[in-house]
Design an enzyme around this catalytic site. Structure first.
Site, PDB file in Angstrom:
ATOM      1  N   PRO A   1       5.021  -0.370   4.413  1.00 22.69           N
ATOM      2  CA  PRO A   1       5.252   0.983   3.901  1.00 22.69           C
ATOM      3  C   PRO A   1       5.102   1.016   2.383  1.00 22.69           C
ATOM      4  CG  PRO A   1       7.126   0.221   5.231  1.00 22.69           C
ATOM      5  CD  PRO A   1       6.203  -0.947   5.066  1.00 22.69           C
TER       6      PRO A   1
ATOM      7  N   SER B   1       8.104   0.837  -0.884  1.00 28.35           N
ATOM      8  CA  SER B   1       9.279   0.452  -0.102  1.00 28.35           C
ATOM      9  C   SER B   1       9.992  -0.757  -0.683  1.00 28.35           C
ATOM     10  CB  SER B   1       8.852   0.114   1.325  1.00 28.35           C
ATOM     11  OG  SER B   1       8.040  -1.044   1.293  1.00 28.35           O
ATOM     12  N   GLY B   2       9.455  -1.343  -1.743  1.00 27.46           N
ATOM     13  CA  GLY B   2      10.057  -2.557  -2.289  1.00 27.46           C
ATOM     14  C   GLY B   2       9.554  -3.809  -1.593  1.00 27.46           C
TER      15      GLY B   2
ATOM     16  N   GLY C   1       6.380  -4.805  -1.587  1.00 25.17           N
ATOM     17  CA  GLY C   1       5.206  -5.380  -2.246  1.00 25.17           C
ATOM     18  C   GLY C   1       3.879  -4.866  -1.745  1.00 25.17           C
ATOM     19  N   SER C   2       3.828  -3.594  -1.309  1.00 27.20           N
ATOM     20  CA  SER C   2       2.548  -3.089  -0.794  1.00 27.20           C
ATOM     21  C   SER C   2       1.459  -3.152  -1.865  1.00 27.20           C
ATOM     22  CB  SER C   2       2.695  -1.666  -0.258  1.00 27.20           C
ATOM     23  OG  SER C   2       3.200  -0.828  -1.265  1.00 27.20           O
ATOM     24  N   SER C   3       1.815  -2.860  -3.125  1.00 26.90           N
ATOM     25  CA  SER C   3       0.774  -2.864  -4.161  1.00 26.90           C
ATOM     26  C   SER C   3       0.351  -4.292  -4.513  1.00 26.90           C
ATOM     27  CB  SER C   3       1.243  -2.117  -5.410  1.00 26.90           C
ATOM     28  OG  SER C   3       2.414  -2.689  -5.906  1.00 26.90           O
ATOM     29  N   ALA C   4       1.304  -5.229  -4.526  1.00 27.85           N
ATOM     30  CA  ALA C   4       0.937  -6.633  -4.798  1.00 27.85           C
ATOM     31  C   ALA C   4       0.034  -7.146  -3.683  1.00 27.85           C
ATOM     32  CB  ALA C   4       2.193  -7.495  -4.895  1.00 27.85           C
TER      33      ALA C   4
ATOM     34  N   ASP D   1       5.906 -10.843  -7.480  1.00 28.66           N
ATOM     35  CA  ASP D   1       5.345 -10.242  -6.254  1.00 28.66           C
ATOM     36  C   ASP D   1       3.976 -10.855  -5.932  1.00 28.66           C
ATOM     37  OD1 ASP D   1       7.557  -8.658  -6.589  1.00 28.66           O
ATOM     38  OD2 ASP D   1       6.496  -6.747  -6.539  1.00 28.66           O
TER      39      ASP D   1
HETATM   40  C1  MEV Z   1       9.211  -5.306  -8.167  1.00 25.41           C
HETATM   41  O1  MEV Z   1       8.983  -5.747  -6.829  1.00 25.41           O
HETATM   42  C2  MEV Z   1       9.933  -6.360  -8.941  1.00 25.41           C
HETATM   43  C3  MEV Z   1      10.246  -6.001 -10.402  1.00 25.41           C
HETATM   44  O2  MEV Z   1      10.979  -7.107 -10.943  1.00 25.41           O
HETATM   45  C4  MEV Z   1       8.987  -5.772 -11.209  1.00 25.41           C
HETATM   46  C5  MEV Z   1       8.175  -7.050 -11.422  1.00 25.41           C
HETATM   47  O3  MEV Z   1       8.733  -8.147 -11.380  1.00 25.41           O
HETATM   48  O4  MEV Z   1       6.984  -6.913 -11.656  1.00 25.41           O
HETATM   49  C6  MEV Z   1      11.108  -4.769 -10.495  1.00 25.41           C
END
Ligand code: MEV
Length: 309
Positions: free
Chosen positions: A79, A82-83, A85-88, A129
């Protein structure tokens, strides 16, 4: 050319890692895929390539591609916002697909370029990420070089030593609030606090110390202690201003079924990660308050190039 990369979940250290503090993350069994074909114009899933909608893909092309225009197709089980890591995952899969057109792709190179793509697109980032979704399994970032060192990444005077870390088969649930938050904006918000407030800098350092304290309990499968450290990390992230009333409600709702729970990723919405023996109960508790729960497994597979000719 086709390449894929997994999702990730940060167990400890998000936000603090942007300033060079330690962090621990694991890859998950959800993946995104990209397929690229030579074409006469740039298109993504049938639409013209535009910075507004395809920032990560566009920056990957700028950094890694010197060939003709491409037709690009993306698919993702992760998703967005969502945290997890979809963009990574898309950045790393895209970098891997592009690099694989000219030969064998090295993990270290994918991780470095994937990080550059995220940094460029978000305005600021750490490599946690992109290195995790490149390597798979578990990743520990520390300033110090340790056992199981993988690679080092540097940017604007900050450096991160990236290591493989053995993480046991944790029973995790990712709870998604359904609230989408921009990582770039959350990172910028913490940055303002960090720049102007020495208390914020203390909190960031405390997150770093706490992350290192989690290594032993992870190795010894001491779930009580891992959970306790997750709860503390959550409180520190709340002080940094990246929680949300819904995330607080979610953490409360899973307390009785879990060892620990915390915001994972950038926060401001997005997700929590829960360590539990009762995954089904946690998912029900999350659903009861209008959130979604995903039973996730740690994935040993990092990026992969599927059909290299
Ligand atoms: C995002 O998944 C994690 C953060 O620490 C940003 C990053 O490390 O690039 C918030």
């Amino acid at each position: 050319m086709e390449a894929s990369a997994p999702a990730k979940v940060i167990l400890f250290g998000e936000h603090a890692v942007v300033y060079g503090e330690p962090a621990i993350a694991v890859a998950l069994n959800l993946r995104s895929r990209v397929r690229i074909f030579e074409s006469n114009e740039y298109r993504v899933n049938g639409y013209p390539l535009e910075r507004k909608y395809h920032g990560y893909i566009l920056n990957a092309i700028k950094l890694c591609w010197r060939g003709p225009p491409l037709e690009i197709f993306t698919e993702s089980e992760i998703p967005s916002s969502s945290g997890m890591g979809s963009s990574a995952s898309i950045s790393v899969a895209m970098v891997a697909a592009l690099l694989s057109t000219t030969g064998k792709v090295k993990e270290k190179e994918v991780a470095r370029l994937g990080f550059e793509v995220e940094y460029e697109t978000q305005g600021r980032a750490s490599p946690i990420d992109t290195s995790t979704v490149t390597h798979g399994k578990g990743v520990l970032i520390d300033r110090q070089k340790r056992e199981n060192f993988l690679w080092r990444i540097e940017k604007n005077g900050i450096y991160w030593n990236i290591h493989h870390v053995d993480v046991p088969r944790l029973k995790l649930v990712v709870g998604f609030s359904g609230i989408k938050a921009s990582t770039g904006e959350m990172v910028a918000k913490v940055r303002r606090f960090y720049q102007w407030n020495s208390f914020a800098r203390d909190v960031v350092r405390e997150i770093g110390r706490l992350t290192l304290r989690a290594i032993g309990p992870l190795e010894n499968e001491d779930y009580e202690e891992i959970g306790e450290l997750m709860n503390r990390n959550h409180k520190l992230l709340t002080i940094l201003g990246v929680s949300h009333p819904m995330l607080r409600k979610m953490v409360e709702s899973v307390k009785r079924y879990s060892y620990g729970a915390k915001i994972t990723g950038a926060g401001g919405g997005g997700s929590i990660v829960v360590l539990t023996d009762e995954q089904d109960e946690v998912i029900k508790a999350l659903q009861a308050i209008g959130a979604q729960g995903y039973k996730v497994e740690i994935s040993n597979k990092g990026f992969s190039v599927e059909n290299q000719n």
